[in-house]
Design an enzyme around this catalytic site. Sequence first.
Site, PDB file in Angstrom:
ATOM      1  N   ARG A 198      57.345  75.590  20.907  1.00 56.01           N
ATOM      2  CA  ARG A 198      55.905  75.352  20.765  1.00 56.01           C
ATOM      3  C   ARG A 198      55.157  76.066  21.888  1.00 56.01           C
ATOM      4  O   ARG A 198      55.777  76.612  22.799  1.00 56.01           O
ATOM      5  CB  ARG A 198      55.606  73.855  20.787  1.00 56.01           C
ATOM      6  CG  ARG A 198      56.057  73.197  22.075  1.00 56.01           C
ATOM      7  CD  ARG A 198      55.721  71.712  22.078  1.00 56.01           C
ATOM      8  NE  ARG A 198      56.266  71.081  23.262  1.00 56.01           N
ATOM      9  CZ  ARG A 198      56.183  69.796  23.525  1.00 56.01           C
ATOM     10  NH1 ARG A 198      55.568  68.983  22.689  1.00 56.01           N
ATOM     11  NH2 ARG A 198      56.703  69.298  24.626  1.00 56.01           N
TER      12      ARG A 198
ATOM     13  N   ASN B  35      47.444  70.666  22.455  1.00 58.23           N
ATOM     14  CA  ASN B  35      48.315  69.738  23.173  1.00 58.23           C
ATOM     15  C   ASN B  35      48.716  70.321  24.517  1.00 58.23           C
ATOM     16  O   ASN B  35      49.299  71.404  24.580  1.00 58.23           O
ATOM     17  CB  ASN B  35      49.586  69.445  22.358  1.00 58.23           C
ATOM     18  CG  ASN B  35      50.360  68.266  22.912  1.00 58.23           C
ATOM     19  OD1 ASN B  35      49.954  67.113  22.738  1.00 58.23           O
ATOM     20  ND2 ASN B  35      51.453  68.530  23.600  1.00 58.23           N
ATOM     21  N   GLU B  36      48.370  69.641  25.581  1.00 62.47           N
ATOM     22  CA  GLU B  36      48.786  69.988  26.960  1.00 62.47           C
ATOM     23  C   GLU B  36      48.719  71.488  27.244  1.00 62.47           C
ATOM     24  O   GLU B  36      49.727  72.202  27.207  1.00 62.47           O
ATOM     25  CB  GLU B  36      50.203  69.476  27.230  1.00 62.47           C
ATOM     26  CG  GLU B  36      50.280  67.981  27.376  1.00 62.47           C
ATOM     27  CD  GLU B  36      51.637  67.496  27.892  1.00 62.47           C
ATOM     28  OE1 GLU B  36      52.587  68.286  27.898  1.00 62.47           O
ATOM     29  OE2 GLU B  36      51.729  66.333  28.297  1.00 62.47           O
TER      30      GLU B  36
ATOM     31  N   GLU C 179      49.451  59.799  26.317  1.00 65.55           N
ATOM     32  CA  GLU C 179      50.897  59.628  26.140  1.00 65.55           C
ATOM     33  C   GLU C 179      51.398  58.838  27.337  1.00 65.55           C
ATOM     34  O   GLU C 179      51.251  59.296  28.478  1.00 65.55           O
ATOM     35  CB  GLU C 179      51.628  60.984  26.102  1.00 65.55           C
ATOM     36  CG  GLU C 179      51.236  61.857  24.929  1.00 65.55           C
ATOM     37  CD  GLU C 179      51.982  63.194  24.917  1.00 65.55           C
ATOM     38  OE1 GLU C 179      52.957  63.359  25.685  1.00 65.55           O
ATOM     39  OE2 GLU C 179      51.586  64.074  24.141  1.00 65.55           O
TER      40      GLU C 179
ATOM     41  N   TRP D 252      63.433  65.385  29.354  1.00 69.08           N
ATOM     42  CA  TRP D 252      63.151  66.758  29.782  1.00 69.08           C
ATOM     43  C   TRP D 252      63.207  67.000  31.283  1.00 69.08           C
ATOM     44  O   TRP D 252      63.075  68.137  31.718  1.00 69.08           O
ATOM     45  CB  TRP D 252      61.785  67.202  29.244  1.00 69.08           C
ATOM     46  CG  TRP D 252      60.681  66.183  29.404  1.00 69.08           C
ATOM     47  CD1 TRP D 252      60.218  65.347  28.430  1.00 69.08           C
ATOM     48  CD2 TRP D 252      59.898  65.902  30.568  1.00 69.08           C
ATOM     49  NE1 TRP D 252      59.203  64.556  28.914  1.00 69.08           N
ATOM     50  CE2 TRP D 252      58.986  64.881  30.227  1.00 69.08           C
ATOM     51  CE3 TRP D 252      59.875  66.406  31.873  1.00 69.08           C
ATOM     52  CZ2 TRP D 252      58.067  64.348  31.133  1.00 69.08           C
ATOM     53  CZ3 TRP D 252      58.962  65.874  32.784  1.00 69.08           C
ATOM     54  CH2 TRP D 252      58.081  64.861  32.402  1.00 69.08           C
TER      55      TRP D 252
ATOM     56  N   GLU E 241      63.769  66.357  20.659  1.00 64.41           N
ATOM     57  CA  GLU E 241      63.559  65.264  21.629  1.00 64.41           C
ATOM     58  C   GLU E 241      64.353  63.997  21.277  1.00 64.41           C
ATOM     59  O   GLU E 241      63.884  62.877  21.470  1.00 64.41           O
ATOM     60  CB  GLU E 241      62.061  64.987  21.763  1.00 64.41           C
ATOM     61  CG  GLU E 241      61.326  66.206  22.321  1.00 64.41           C
ATOM     62  CD  GLU E 241      59.830  65.997  22.554  1.00 64.41           C
ATOM     63  OE1 GLU E 241      59.237  65.083  21.955  1.00 64.41           O
ATOM     64  OE2 GLU E 241      59.260  66.783  23.350  1.00 64.41           O
ATOM     65  N   GLN E 242      65.578  64.174  20.814  1.00 63.57           N
ATOM     66  CA  GLN E 242      66.362  63.023  20.337  1.00 63.57           C
ATOM     67  C   GLN E 242      66.650  61.996  21.417  1.00 63.57           C
ATOM     68  O   GLN E 242      66.810  60.821  21.138  1.00 63.57           O
ATOM     69  CB  GLN E 242      67.689  63.501  19.759  1.00 63.57           C
ATOM     70  CG  GLN E 242      67.522  64.345  18.517  1.00 63.57           C
ATOM     71  CD  GLN E 242      68.851  64.810  17.963  1.00 63.57           C
ATOM     72  OE1 GLN E 242      69.784  64.023  17.870  1.00 63.57           O
ATOM     73  NE2 GLN E 242      68.929  66.081  17.612  1.00 63.57           N
TER      74      GLN E 242
ATOM     75  N   HIS F 197      64.664  61.214  23.805  1.00 62.88           N
ATOM     76  CA  HIS F 197      63.412  60.655  24.338  1.00 62.88           C
ATOM     77  C   HIS F 197      63.148  59.310  23.689  1.00 62.88           C
ATOM     78  O   HIS F 197      63.057  59.199  22.471  1.00 62.88           O
ATOM     79  CB  HIS F 197      62.269  61.618  24.023  1.00 62.88           C
ATOM     80  CG  HIS F 197      61.037  61.372  24.824  1.00 62.88           C
ATOM     81  ND1 HIS F 197      60.274  60.224  24.697  1.00 62.88           N
ATOM     82  CD2 HIS F 197      60.433  62.122  25.769  1.00 62.88           C
ATOM     83  CE1 HIS F 197      59.248  60.308  25.538  1.00 62.88           C
ATOM     84  NE2 HIS F 197      59.328  61.443  26.198  1.00 62.88           N
TER      85      HIS F 197
HETATM   86  C1  GAL Z   1      54.659  65.849  26.470  1.00 60.13           C
HETATM   87  C2  GAL Z   1      54.204  66.457  25.152  1.00 60.13           C
HETATM   88  C3  GAL Z   1      54.729  65.675  23.967  1.00 60.13           C
HETATM   89  C4  GAL Z   1      56.185  65.347  24.140  1.00 60.13           C
HETATM   90  C5  GAL Z   1      56.355  64.606  25.431  1.00 60.13           C
HETATM   91  C6  GAL Z   1      57.764  64.149  25.680  1.00 60.13           C
HETATM   92  O1  GAL Z   1      54.593  66.785  27.501  1.00 60.13           O
HETATM   93  O2  GAL Z   1      52.812  66.490  25.089  1.00 60.13           O
HETATM   94  O3  GAL Z   1      54.519  66.397  22.771  1.00 60.13           O
HETATM   95  O4  GAL Z   1      56.954  66.508  24.105  1.00 60.13           O
HETATM   96  O5  GAL Z   1      55.991  65.451  26.479  1.00 60.13           O
HETATM   97  O6  GAL Z   1      57.814  63.455  26.902  1.00 60.13           O
END
Ligand code: GAL
Length: 657
Positions: free
Chosen positions: A106, A144-145, A316, A324, A364-365, A367
Amino acid sequence: MSRLELGVCYYPEQWDAAQWRDDAARMVDMGLDWVRIAEFTWGLIEPARGQFDWGWLDQVVDILGQAGLRVMMSTPTAAPPKWLIDEYPEILPVGPDGQVRGFGSRRHYCFSSDVYLDEARRIATEYARRYGQNPHVCAWQIDNEYNDHDTVLSYSDAARQGFRRWLADRYGTIDELNRIWGTVFWGSIYTSFDQIELPNNLVASPNPTQALDFARYSSDRVRLFNRAQVDILRALSPGRDITHNFMAGSFEFDHHAVAADLDIVGFDSYPLGNLLGSALSEKDKRRYLRTGAPDYQGFHCDLYRSQGKGRMWVLEQQPGPVDWAEKNPSPLDGMVRLWTWAAYAHGAQAVMFFRWRQAAFAQEQFHTALLRSDGSLDQAALELAQVALEREALPSVIRTRAQVAMMLDYESLWAADILPHDDAFPNAQILRGWYTGLRSLGIDLDFVGPDDDLSGYALIVLPQCMIALAALAAKLQDSGAKLLIGARAGSKTADMHTPPNLAPGELASLAGVRVTRVESLPELAGESVRLGDGKTHSFTGWREVIETDNAVTGRFVSVYRDGSPAIVRSERATYLAMVPRDALLRDILVEALEWAGIRVTDCGPDLRITRRGGLGFAFNFGDIAQAVPNGGGQNYLVGTSEIPPYGIAIWREKAAH
Ligand code: GAL
């Protein structure tokens, strides 16, 4: 809106449609008010140019809305589809190493691409036409970010062309650019704007004014990109709030400027995700491994609340381990509740959790989420349910202006990264250090930028304000506030030149000092400052030699110019000729607060107290119970004056009704 609102980030496209209705009902039962959706859906909505498949998203909005949830719709520009990249490969960003960053994750776009800007406008218009008037769509998130995955600076051909145009606008003639950049140095003279290259992949350091201009140009492109979508949404979706989710610890573009175009400033809070990579000491990383640093939430909420002029949302919130960071520990039970209340205490109007259900496939499994991938409740859902109950006990209150403000100037941060002098110069970390110092003394604060209204503060602190223009100096003067000015302030002009009167340039008359030399000292050979009361504290890194006629309240202890001024006080300003940390910083802050007539409450490292309207809040980040300072007779709405480890207390302040 002053009652805490709760929400969740939802990816219905990743789940069977048969599950949507049940998901919506469970969200409502859990006490959620908002659902944020669709920020990565472009490739699904427009699978081929001009062919739209809206049916499923229409249905999602309908189901959520009918269940009683308010929808925050997103524009999907953080993830352009493959067919678009194939059509216009020049959309892709280029890293500092000159490598094109490809499709398959992305944020694979370059802010400088005018082709992409047009495409972003086109798709935002489609989304806004489709949902702008939908009764369930009550707010918008754009993209997004913006700096996620380091995508603000891109070294593409589009960036090169755009930068040249931007420079031609700024300087008018190439001679003027040569003069301001000082290209006579190392003979880098240009004869046309078309010769200018980007400041990456060079043999030695780039021209500092060029590097600063490239940071400014890149920041302007972010603002332009955001603004283009704001304009579309304002026209097609009147009455809905518009936001973007800023990141924690991100200073790569001017957030003050982008925030000015938004209704709500959002940010994404990952207290553990951002811990190990931070500049905290090993000891503090160990200590706060499962709680996050005590000032993580406060710093970002105060910063973005100030930029949002009181309107700030956490878009969020970390729910459990993320996937991550270099290592991804679990928060202690209770921390999601604590972070949520801390966000509210620092002014958040809403807190949304990332995400509804843990992914069972793709990136992101690992997460976590409110629900596990099988739909069972995870810990965050239990804590959210507790918050939803607790909020019923609270009156509606808003956060009022603080007595202390911290100046944050993005250009100054870029400038110090460009010309650090000290390769470990803490730069943006100085802000976090001063913030923690002030918060551990019980001080509430606002953030201000150079263009903000500075009136009404008793104390304004300028931890790192390397570029201070005449207009800012005049405003500081007029504010009437006492000033605590960190080293390097005013040491460069807007052109990245040394001011004619030497540092602190425009701040010279306020600060009453002249900096005649700077040096930086390695960690292995720190020196000390002796304060007026005789206490001596060590420091390393940046040190200045200054001349002054004003009162010297601290002096260097050193083999080099022993006794020279380290801290100088004029009528309005205290100036620091080094970058203090730890005990030295603390003593300086205590002294400055007393000088400004502000009462200090010693909270220690793990306890934090703050106020929102008539409510007081205390948060315990430590493993032993703590007492609310002077908290005996309070009227407690949540908890008591004895705060358990990782617990909270909320009370009505005595003066409030
Ligand atoms: C953020 C992002 C989200 C998701 C999240 C996971 O940085 O905006 O889409 O990836 O991290 O922690």
